[in-house]
Write an enzyme that holds these catalytic residues in place. Structure first.
Site, short mmCIF file in Angstrom:
data_model
loop_
_atom_site.label_atom_id
_atom_site.label_comp_id
_atom_site.label_asym_id
_atom_site.label_seq_id
_atom_site.Cartn_x
_atom_site.Cartn_y
_atom_site.Cartn_z
N TRP A 181 1.07 -1.44 -0.03
CA TRP A 181 -0.15 0.13 -0.05
C TRP A 181 0.91 1.01 0.45
O TRP A 181 2.05 1.31 0.51
CB TRP A 181 -0.88 0.03 1.33
CG TRP A 181 -1.92 1.26 1.12
CD1 TRP A 181 -2.84 1.64 1.27
CD2 TRP A 181 -0.81 2.67 2.08
NE1 TRP A 181 -3.40 2.63 1.33
CE2 TRP A 181 -2.74 3.29 1.98
CE3 TRP A 181 -0.32 3.29 2.59
CZ2 TRP A 181 -2.60 4.62 2.50
CZ3 TRP A 181 -0.55 4.18 3.65
CH2 TRP A 181 -1.39 5.02 3.31
N ASP A 240 5.01 -5.22 4.36
CA ASP A 240 5.14 -6.01 5.64
C ASP A 240 6.57 -7.27 4.83
O ASP A 240 6.27 -7.66 4.44
CB ASP A 240 3.64 -6.86 5.37
CG ASP A 240 2.92 -5.80 5.93
OD1 ASP A 240 3.03 -4.75 6.04
OD2 ASP A 240 1.43 -6.21 5.96
#
Lengths: 191, 393, 191, 393
Positions: free
Chosen positions: A115, A134
């Site tokens: 994102w 992540d």
């Protein structure tokens, strides 16, 4: 179930950087879906209800020394939730976990999909496009938990919600920590 | 690899952008920050610096999710270099010469239930990525709060020995290079594994004896020998984890007596002349060793013993507040090092200026100058929830 | 490898209760092996080095109200490490985990094999035989962690060491908490 | 079952026994304490008392080892009644009529790596033992910090609906009674699952619309219908977790506007007349809802909203320090309840005297009288490390 188009947009780095506010609004207005979000983790376990530390106590290590870039143009403590790039981060900071502000710790895999947020650098006043990725395949780092929700929206709009585990395109979905990498400058636009 | 997967932009922060004093600030920094390359994963040096240690996090509140933390004791800013999985009462070993870490773990197919699998995983020291696995048969791997001597190397590091407890006791012999299990040695009545000679091990037995086993080229028992009464478990029990100096294992007793064992031959044998770490004022009732990893050694062979002033029957795991340095050649204490807090585990780095690493019960890791005992720095509680063992590769 | 006899002793309740000090010593002296131990967990994460709280801070719930039997003959707080039956316990107290001092929490299985200790009841002065059983199949309870090591000996003597995970004969070896049940009175013996 | 397995005695404490004043004390208590029966496992009542709730422990420091805590809110001495596994961003549901708990979880064959298995486990509410499993295909179960509306019941509780996110969005339909997967409904652009009518669900979509799907007897989509612009996500976004009052879902917005939805029919529809929870002095800059589970209802249909005085853009997950009680019939606030600390989740029990249950960020669980707002008791941090959701069965 054909009401929505399958919108798995592939926005390359250049497109993200060059996106003007107008085109972003158009893109959002199109009901863009099947989309992304910032990494994960909600409600950091903050120590007090006061706004002084709303984003979490930085794990068990509130008193840790600052991690600095050494660049006057990239100021702040990269182990602190208040560091400028973390304007919409949610999770353990990889800077405290064996990685850095933009690299995953050894043993993990960086999520290949991500994102993008926009954070303002207080040193140069520019708005940077930040990629929150992540790091996956190793269990909860447990250090420097942060949660900032400026601009966060409910899961109804996935690309604006930071509660997903974004370890999706990786070999394992086990979540370790999150990075915040500069991938470009956002174009200014008149309001 | 370039970032080619889907990325998404958002207008979330544009209002903030617009409100910022962009024009003025940009004058100071004509060029924006450079773009950063993604994806990117940190790699460790193939040979870890001598200030690095591995700290076992038992992770009490999720024992199933234990870890081994790679820690740079010289870096108070970013001490945690990475985590290696060490699940469910795991044991971990480091083979610096091969650049490998081995974890012996237990898994269930549904986290807490279902099919059990015991396995050794081989991890690369530079990438911390798994590079091999050896499944251990029988679901018998000993699960204890982590002791180093439940999982040891022998045969020049080519083989590993793993303790089993069902509660029947045995040792599984594994060929790490060939990635296969060689066999199992029954070991009724004896616990823990202290490698001996070129290919074998000794164990400490319930009757106070020391039992040595040599292995043949296939990993089967070739011979064995018992030395009776090497310790008095009732009155002068030895902590199970010794300080290793070459092939000499220095054990300390609950009361502070030091006993050496020579493990260089095929039969382990006690060294003559046990001696005391000494006494001191202020005991309530007396100074005794206390903690989880209470004795360790530096490269020169000096011994470091974690001591508590609150020593009494049952205090031996309560932790200590001083380290007493002992020279086993002189059989004399050479230094007392006061610690910053209740400490459970100690180790000494192999740096040119060695440092004492002390893990507090609070999780804080403190660093002292090993020669002077001076406090150097604390890493804070930044690497492990429950640090109980410190390995110096 | 026939040096040691395979001694997987089956001592029934009555035998344990009736064991005199002399027979216990004989039994230990025989190099009894393949044996038992108290549940598990070492070094409780105690808050201070002082002896006032040497056995752990009782998990995150140091200020919890006492759990009492209501019997004058069984005094003390069953959520406290100092309760008389816990003279050699090591682990999370089942009293704080959904069980009680002598029952496992729902969802767990009680370990079918166990270690027996002897604790003195301060109310009646009797020495009771206490069975420390682990409750298995549910992950770490996380409440009321206690570690008392009076009489604990290294793993060289398994039956006197409390660092084993005693979830051995159970379907799963995952450890949840430990109980301390009265299973008899130890026979007094002259010293 | 009798204790027939090996037990072992030890002489460890005999010296203490001998030193005790046995003779005198035994006079007061002529009979020793009775022998206690082993093995023994606690069983819960088949129907949980109305003071019991289920609290989801997200377990940040070991997300892979999350749990559902069964909690008696009326019992400050032993509030924790048991734990149910809720691994790796799990969701949990309670079917009180069937006496069953369902968890939707994800497992790896080597804890953090290896083969992935998504599954629903069926647990018995009285024993907390598993009694069935339904494996979910495709490794696509949505992993998020736990929201209730990622896993819901429909078809009178015979079926379950599970959200998927890869990031492609879909819903898997599962027959709980038959223990099998029926099918999958693509749901691009819409998130979360709000059961509608006899057999179907609605979702909230990225364009602000509400999308309803009815299912046929085989679990396939029979019809669908969209209602546009039920929320303004940019300016007045609704928290994804509503308070349920029968088949009415009461949502609250980031700014404190209440919007009802009628889910009784096959097409979910917004109720006319949204209204504000009200305002108050002392905001810095203003009072807004804040936390993870910020709205809930009591059996009478009154709404409870968790409020923070530090409301601003981005504050919506920071927790709250008051609960504002609102009567949706009168569209008016009826009570302000000050809380003991920064609270993340609230619920109201169905007791004859209902209680407000509040989970603090610290882990402490506090109980208040729902009618008066009076503080009743705290359970302390005795049931969960990170309580983020409270379910009232």
């Amino acid at each position: 179930m054909a009401r929505f188009d399958k919108l798995t947009e592939n926005l390359a780095r250049g497109i993200a950087r060059g996106t003007s506010r107008r085109s972003l609004l158009a893109w959002l207005g199109a009901g863009m879906t099947g989309a992304a979000s910032i990494p994960l983790l909600p409600v950091a376990r903050a120590a007090t209800p006061a706004p002084e530390a709303p984003h979490g106590p930085h794990g068990p290590s509130a008193a840790r020394p600052p991690i600095v870039s050494g660049l006057e143009q990239d100021p702040g403590d990269q182990s602190s939730c208040d560091y400028w790039r973390y304007c919409a981060i949610d999770g353990f900071l990889c800077s405290c976990c064996g990685g850095s502000v933009n690299t995953c710790p050894p043993g993990t895999e960086m999520s290949p999909i991500t994102w993008i947020g926009t954070c303002t650098n207080p040193a140069d006043g520019r708005a940077y496009v930040i990629s929150y990725n992540d790091c996956c395949g190793v269990s909860s780092c447990g250090q420097c938990l942060c949660n900032r929700n400026e601009g966060d929206r409910p899961q109804a709009r996935p690309q604006s919600n930071n509660d997903y585990n974004w370890c999706l395109g990786s070999e394992s979905s086990i979540y370790n920590c999150s990075v915040a990498a500069v991938i470009g400058v956002a174009l200014p636009a008149a309001k | 690899m370039r970032l080619i997967a889907p990325v998404f932009a958002s207008a979330l922060c544009l209002c903030a952008v617009l409100a910022s004093p962009a024009a003025a600030a940009e004058n100071r920094f004509p060029q924006p920050l450079a773009e950063e390359s993604l994806p990117s994963v940190t790699k460790l040096p193939a040979t870890w610096p001598s200030s690095w240690v591995a700290i076992h996090d038992f992770h009490f509140n999720a024992i199933v999710d234990g870890r081994l933390a790679v820690v740079d004791t010289a870096n108070p800013v970013q001490p945690l270099k990475g985590l290696v999985r060490a699940a469910q009462f795991a044991n971990a070993l480091i083979a610096k010469d091969k650049g490998e870490i081995y974890t012996a773990e237990t898994f269930y197919s549904r986290l807490t239930r279902g099919e059990r699998t015991d396995a050794i995983t081989v991890w690369d020291m530079a990438t911390l990525q798994p590079k091999g696995e050896i499944v251990l048969p029988g679901g018998k791997r000993q699960q204890s709060v982590t002791y180093p001597h439940l999982f040891q190397l022998t045969n020049g590091g080519k083989w590993a020995l793993i303790a089993n407890f069902t509660p029947a006791q045995s040792v599984t012999v594994v060929d790490l290079d060939a990635r296969k299990v060689l066999g199992e040695i029954d070991l009724p009545g004896c616990s823990q594994i202290y490698p001996t000679g070129p290919r074998g091990f000794a164990s400490l037995c319930a009757d106070g004896s020391l039992f040595s086993v040599t292995l043949d080229a296939n990993g089967a028992a070739a011979s064995s020998k018992s030395v009776p009464k090497v310790q008095d478990i009732d009155n002068q029990a030895l902590f199970g984890t010794p300080a290793m100096v070459g092939t000499t294992a220095w054990f300390v007793s609950f009361h502070g007596m030091i006993q050496g064992f020579d493990l260089s031959g095929t039969v382990a044998r006690p060294l003559p002349g046990s001696f005391s770490v000494g006494t001191a004022e202020g005991g309530a009732p007396e100074w005794r060793p206390g903690g989880w990893q209470v004795i360790n050694a530096d490269a020169s062979g000096k011994l470091y013993v974690l001591m508590s002033p609150y020593g009494k029957e049952g205090s031996h795991k309560d932790g200590g507040t001083e380290v007493w340095v002992v020279d086993p050649a002189k059989k004399a204490r050479t230094l007392r090092i006061p610690l910053k807090g209740q400490t459970l585990a100690i180790a000494v780095t192999k740096e040119s200026t060695p440092h004492l690493v002390a893990a507090q019960a609070s999780g804080a890791i403190d660093i002292y100058d090993a020669a002077s005992g001076a406090f150097v720095r604390s890493l804070g509680a930044t690497v492990a929830a429950n640090p109980i063992l410190i390995q110096v590769p």
